[in-house]
Enzyme design. Structure first.
Site: not given
Ligand code: SAM
Length: 212
Positions: A59
Site C-alpha cells: 500500500s
Molecule cells: N499490508 C500489505 C503491505 O504492507 O504490503 C498490503 C497488502 S495488499 C494491498 C493486500 C493483500 O491481501 C494481498 O497480498 C492479498 O493477497 C491479500 N488477500 C486478499 N484476500 C485475502 C484473504 N482472504 N486472506 C488473506 N489475505 C488476503
C-alpha cells in the site's frame, strides 16, 4: 534514502493523514525499502502502491499511515491483520504495539507470506506471526483481538472478524468492489457502529466471506 523518508512523512503530517506521535515514529523507523522488490527499492519513499508480485501491491505510505492512525493503537495490544502482502504494514503496527503486544497477520498467497516472514525475521519483528490462509475467517487461535484491519477490499465486514473482535475493539477496512470506502467499525456489545472515512482503491479480499 533517510532524507526522502523524512520528507514524505512530513508531507503526510502536513496533509493531515497522520498526527499521532506513535504512528509518525513507527513510519520513520520501518525501512520500507526492505519490503519492496530489488528493482523498485529506489521508489520506496514515493507515496504510491508498488507491485510486490502475484498481482498484489504494498500500500501507499499515506494509506498505511491513515489506517494505522485510525486503529488508535496502544502498546501491548493484540492486533489481527488480514492481507500481509509485503509485511510492511505489519511492521509499522508491530513498532507501536511493542514487545508486549502481538500482530497476527494472515496472507492467502503462500509465496508472499513466506517472503514477508523472512523480511520481518531479518528485521527482528518477533512480535509478528505470519500465517497462510483465508483471512475472511479470521484466526480463532489468538482471538479475541483489540484491533483488526483488512488491507484488501471486501463486500462487507466478514462475520468471523466481528466475532473475534473484543468488545470496545476497532476494525478498519475498505468496503466495496469498484467504488470502495474505508470504514472504521467499533464493536459495542451486540452493536457495531460504522463510520465512513474516505473513498479508497484496494485489491479485492478473496475468500469464503469475501469476493469469490
Ligand atoms: N499490508 C500489505 C503491505 O504492507 O504490503 C498490503 C497488502 S495488499 C494491498 C493486500 C493483500 O491481501 C494481498 O497480498 C492479498 O493477497 C491479500 N488477500 C486478499 N484476500 C485475502 C484473504 N482472504 N486472506 C488473506 N489475505 C488476503
Amino acid at each position: 534514502m533517510e532524507d526522502e523518508k523524512k520528507r514524505v512523512i512530513e508531507k503526510l503530517i502536513r496533509e493531515g493523514y497522520i498526527k499521532d506521535k506513535k504512528v509518525i515514529e513507527a513510519l520513520l523507523k520501518v525501512p520500507r525499502e526492505e519490503f519492496v522488490p530489488e528493482h523498485l527499492k529506489k521508489y520506496a519513499y514515493v507515496d504510491t502502491p508498488l507491485e510486490i508480485g502475484y498481482g498484489q501491491t504494498i500500500s501507499a505510505i499515506h494509506m498505511v499511515g491513515l489506517m494505522t492512525e485510525l486503529l488508535d493503537l496502544k502498546p501491548g495490544m493484540k492486533v489481527l491483520e488480514i492481507g500481509t502482502g509485503s509485511g510492511y504494514h505489519a511492521a509499522v503496527v508491530a513498532e507501536i504495539v511493542g514487545k508486549d503486544g502481538l500482530v497476527v497477520s494472515i496472507e492467502r498467497i503462500p509465496e508472499l507470506a513466506e517472503r514477508a516472514k523472512k523480511v520481518l525475521k531479518k528485521l527482528g519483528y518477533d512480535n509478528v506471526i505470519v500465517l497462510v490462509g483465508d483471512g475472511t475467517l479470521g484466526c480463532k487461535e489468538y482471538a479475541p483481538y483489540d484491533r483488526i484491519y483488512v488491507t484488501a477490499a471486501g463486500p462487507k465486514i466478514p462475520k468471523a472478524l466481528i466475532e473475534q473482535l473484543k468488545d470496545g475493539g476497532k476494525l478498519v477496512m475498505p468496503i466495496g468492489r469498484y467504488l470502495q470506502e474505508l470504514i472504521v467499525a467499533e464493536k459495542k456489545g451486540d452493536r457495531v457502529e460504522i463510520k465512513k472515512v474516505c473513498p479508497v482503491s484496494f485489491v479485492p479480499l478473496i475468500g469464503e466471506d469475501g469476493f469469490k
